[in-house]
Design a protein around this motif. Structure first.
Motif, PDB file in Angstrom:
ATOM      1  N   GLN A   1      80.021 -11.988 -11.254  1.00  0.00           N
ATOM      2  CA  GLN A   1      81.385 -12.415 -11.561  1.00  0.00           C
ATOM      3  C   GLN A   1      81.705 -12.074 -13.014  1.00  0.00           C
ATOM      4  O   GLN A   1      80.961 -12.420 -13.915  1.00  0.00           O
ATOM      5  CB  GLN A   1      81.538 -13.916 -11.344  1.00  0.00           C
ATOM      6  CG  GLN A   1      82.920 -14.444 -11.601  1.00  0.00           C
ATOM      7  CD  GLN A   1      83.005 -15.948 -11.358  1.00  0.00           C
ATOM      8  OE1 GLN A   1      82.020 -16.575 -10.953  1.00  0.00           O
ATOM      9  NE2 GLN A   1      84.162 -16.512 -11.613  1.00  0.00           N
ATOM     10  N   VAL A   2      82.844 -11.415 -13.210  1.00  0.00           N
ATOM     11  CA  VAL A   2      83.241 -11.031 -14.551  1.00  0.00           C
ATOM     12  C   VAL A   2      83.875 -12.233 -15.248  1.00  0.00           C
ATOM     13  O   VAL A   2      84.720 -12.918 -14.679  1.00  0.00           O
ATOM     14  CB  VAL A   2      84.236  -9.866 -14.514  1.00  0.00           C
ATOM     15  CG1 VAL A   2      84.637  -9.477 -15.936  1.00  0.00           C
ATOM     16  CG2 VAL A   2      83.641  -8.676 -13.773  1.00  0.00           C
ATOM     17  N   GLN A   3      83.458 -12.462 -16.476  1.00  0.00           N
ATOM     18  CA  GLN A   3      84.029 -13.550 -17.269  1.00  0.00           C
ATOM     19  C   GLN A   3      84.394 -13.059 -18.656  1.00  0.00           C
ATOM     20  O   GLN A   3      83.664 -12.260 -19.254  1.00  0.00           O
ATOM     21  CB  GLN A   3      83.045 -14.712 -17.383  1.00  0.00           C
ATOM     22  CG  GLN A   3      82.889 -15.518 -16.107  1.00  0.00           C
ATOM     23  CD  GLN A   3      82.100 -16.801 -16.336  1.00  0.00           C
ATOM     24  OE1 GLN A   3      81.059 -16.798 -16.962  1.00  0.00           O
ATOM     25  NE2 GLN A   3      82.635 -17.904 -15.831  1.00  0.00           N
ATOM     26  N   LEU A   4      85.518 -13.553 -19.158  1.00  0.00           N
ATOM     27  CA  LEU A   4      85.983 -13.261 -20.500  1.00  0.00           C
ATOM     28  C   LEU A   4      86.176 -14.606 -21.203  1.00  0.00           C
ATOM     29  O   LEU A   4      86.913 -15.464 -20.698  1.00  0.00           O
ATOM     30  CB  LEU A   4      87.309 -12.506 -20.490  1.00  0.00           C
ATOM     31  CG  LEU A   4      87.325 -11.021 -20.148  1.00  0.00           C
ATOM     32  CD1 LEU A   4      86.869 -10.749 -18.736  1.00  0.00           C
ATOM     33  CD2 LEU A   4      88.712 -10.444 -20.384  1.00  0.00           C
ATOM     34  N   THR A  27      79.889  -7.325 -16.231  1.00  0.00           N
ATOM     35  CA  THR A  27      80.362  -5.980 -15.937  1.00  0.00           C
ATOM     36  C   THR A  27      79.893  -5.015 -17.014  1.00  0.00           C
ATOM     37  O   THR A  27      79.332  -5.425 -18.036  1.00  0.00           O
ATOM     38  CB  THR A  27      81.896  -5.954 -15.843  1.00  0.00           C
ATOM     39  OG1 THR A  27      82.317  -4.676 -15.331  1.00  0.00           O
ATOM     40  CG2 THR A  27      82.550  -6.176 -17.197  1.00  0.00           C
ATOM     41  N   THR A  28      80.149  -3.728 -16.763  1.00  0.00           N
ATOM     42  CA  THR A  28      79.762  -2.686 -17.720  1.00  0.00           C
ATOM     43  C   THR A  28      80.847  -2.571 -18.768  1.00  0.00           C
ATOM     44  O   THR A  28      81.787  -1.785 -18.650  1.00  0.00           O
ATOM     45  CB  THR A  28      79.569  -1.349 -16.990  1.00  0.00           C
ATOM     46  OG1 THR A  28      78.703  -1.548 -15.870  1.00  0.00           O
ATOM     47  CG2 THR A  28      78.977  -0.316 -17.919  1.00  0.00           C
ATOM     48  N   PHE A  29      80.701  -3.341 -19.812  1.00  0.00           N
ATOM     49  CA  PHE A  29      81.768  -3.540 -20.796  1.00  0.00           C
ATOM     50  C   PHE A  29      82.228  -2.230 -21.420  1.00  0.00           C
ATOM     51  O   PHE A  29      83.441  -1.993 -21.537  1.00  0.00           O
ATOM     52  CB  PHE A  29      81.260  -4.495 -21.874  1.00  0.00           C
ATOM     53  CG  PHE A  29      82.176  -4.665 -23.042  1.00  0.00           C
ATOM     54  CD1 PHE A  29      81.905  -4.061 -24.264  1.00  0.00           C
ATOM     55  CD2 PHE A  29      83.323  -5.452 -22.940  1.00  0.00           C
ATOM     56  CE1 PHE A  29      82.738  -4.232 -25.350  1.00  0.00           C
ATOM     57  CE2 PHE A  29      84.173  -5.635 -24.019  1.00  0.00           C
ATOM     58  CZ  PHE A  29      83.877  -5.020 -25.228  1.00  0.00           C
ATOM     59  N   ASP A  72      82.505  -4.223 -30.132  1.00  0.00           N
ATOM     60  CA  ASP A  72      81.081  -4.028 -30.350  1.00  0.00           C
ATOM     61  C   ASP A  72      80.445  -3.953 -28.958  1.00  0.00           C
ATOM     62  O   ASP A  72      80.250  -4.983 -28.292  1.00  0.00           O
ATOM     63  CB  ASP A  72      80.504  -5.192 -31.149  1.00  0.00           C
ATOM     64  CG  ASP A  72      79.036  -4.999 -31.500  1.00  0.00           C
ATOM     65  OD1 ASP A  72      78.342  -4.256 -30.772  1.00  0.00           O
ATOM     66  OD2 ASP A  72      78.591  -5.586 -32.486  1.00  0.00           O
ATOM     67  N   ASN A  73      80.136  -2.745 -28.530  1.00  0.00           N
ATOM     68  CA  ASN A  73      79.615  -2.564 -27.172  1.00  0.00           C
ATOM     69  C   ASN A  73      78.204  -3.129 -27.008  1.00  0.00           C
ATOM     70  O   ASN A  73      77.780  -3.420 -25.884  1.00  0.00           O
ATOM     71  CB  ASN A  73      79.654  -1.094 -26.792  1.00  0.00           C
ATOM     72  CG  ASN A  73      81.072  -0.591 -26.586  1.00  0.00           C
ATOM     73  OD1 ASN A  73      81.985  -1.363 -26.269  1.00  0.00           O
ATOM     74  ND2 ASN A  73      81.267   0.702 -26.790  1.00  0.00           N
ATOM     75  N   GLU A  74      77.485  -3.283 -28.108  1.00  0.00           N
ATOM     76  CA  GLU A  74      76.156  -3.891 -28.029  1.00  0.00           C
ATOM     77  C   GLU A  74      76.254  -5.382 -27.729  1.00  0.00           C
ATOM     78  O   GLU A  74      75.370  -5.969 -27.102  1.00  0.00           O
ATOM     79  CB  GLU A  74      75.394  -3.675 -29.335  1.00  0.00           C
ATOM     80  CG  GLU A  74      75.083  -2.217 -29.620  1.00  0.00           C
ATOM     81  CD  GLU A  74      74.128  -1.623 -28.598  1.00  0.00           C
ATOM     82  OE1 GLU A  74      73.177  -2.331 -28.181  1.00  0.00           O
ATOM     83  OE2 GLU A  74      74.343  -0.465 -28.194  1.00  0.00           O
ATOM     84  N   LYS A  75      77.339  -5.984 -28.198  1.00  0.00           N
ATOM     85  CA  LYS A  75      77.533  -7.419 -28.004  1.00  0.00           C
ATOM     86  C   LYS A  75      78.530  -7.748 -26.897  1.00  0.00           C
ATOM     87  O   LYS A  75      78.862  -8.917 -26.691  1.00  0.00           O
ATOM     88  CB  LYS A  75      77.989  -8.060 -29.321  1.00  0.00           C
ATOM     89  CG  LYS A  75      76.978  -7.959 -30.439  1.00  0.00           C
ATOM     90  CD  LYS A  75      77.492  -8.646 -31.691  1.00  0.00           C
ATOM     91  CE  LYS A  75      76.452  -8.580 -32.813  1.00  0.00           C
ATOM     92  NZ  LYS A  75      76.926  -9.220 -34.064  1.00  0.00           N
ATOM     93  N   ASN A  76      79.031  -6.725 -26.217  1.00  0.00           N
ATOM     94  CA  ASN A  76      80.033  -6.936 -25.161  1.00  0.00           C
ATOM     95  C   ASN A  76      81.211  -7.773 -25.670  1.00  0.00           C
ATOM     96  O   ASN A  76      81.687  -8.678 -24.963  1.00  0.00           O
ATOM     97  CB  ASN A  76      79.403  -7.618 -23.943  1.00  0.00           C
ATOM     98  CG  ASN A  76      78.592  -6.667 -23.093  1.00  0.00           C
ATOM     99  OD1 ASN A  76      78.308  -5.541 -23.495  1.00  0.00           O
ATOM    100  ND2 ASN A  76      78.212  -7.110 -21.911  1.00  0.00           N
ATOM    101  N   THR A  77      81.655  -7.454 -26.846  1.00  0.00           N
ATOM    102  CA  THR A  77      82.668  -8.279 -27.497  1.00  0.00           C
ATOM    103  C   THR A  77      83.800  -7.411 -28.044  1.00  0.00           C
ATOM    104  O   THR A  77      83.551  -6.342 -28.602  1.00  0.00           O
ATOM    105  CB  THR A  77      82.048  -9.097 -28.643  1.00  0.00           C
ATOM    106  OG1 THR A  77      80.986  -9.910 -28.124  1.00  0.00           O
ATOM    107  CG2 THR A  77      83.089  -9.987 -29.307  1.00  0.00           C
TER     108      THR A  77
END
Length: 112
Positions: A1-4, A27-29, A72-77
């Motif tokens: 489940q995708v969460q933001l 998900t694959t951010f 920041d793709n390493e932090k999915n943020t």
């Protein structure tokens, strides 16, 4: 489940700064476009800024030169740095993934 999950909102004085964060899970951010939107009561939700997976950005005219979106793709943020805020920036801010999935929203209030 995708969460933001958004964080970083609150009360700030006009001319001040605030940084919003949105952490994405499930998900694959890095491949997705991410956006920040805002909404005030009685008005439609509007785009504030967006950033593609490749890092291209676009901004609403009202925030150009004041707000910066980054990721920041390493932090999915994804972040929204808000500088020189105005009372008109007061709204609930929403994080969005790929035009499809929304965060719960976070209040930003700018006092004059």
């Amino acid at each position: 489940q995708v969460q933001l999950v958004e964080s970083g909102g609150g009360l700030v004085h006009a001319g001040g700064s605030l940084r919003l964060s949105c952490v994405v899970s499930g998900t694959t951010f890095h491949i997705y476009r991410m956006g920040w939107y805002r909404q005030i009561p009685g008005k439609e939700r509007e785009l504030v800024a967006a950033i593609t997976g490749a890092g291209s950005t676009n901004y609403a005219d009202a925030v150009k030169g004041r707000f910066t979106i980054s990721r920041d793709n390493e932090k999915n943020t994804v972040y929204l740095q808000m500088n020189n805020v105005h009372p008109d920036d007061t709204a609930v801010y929403y994080c969005n993934l790929d035009w499809r999935i929304w965060g719960q929203g976070i209040q930003v209030t700018v006092s004059s």
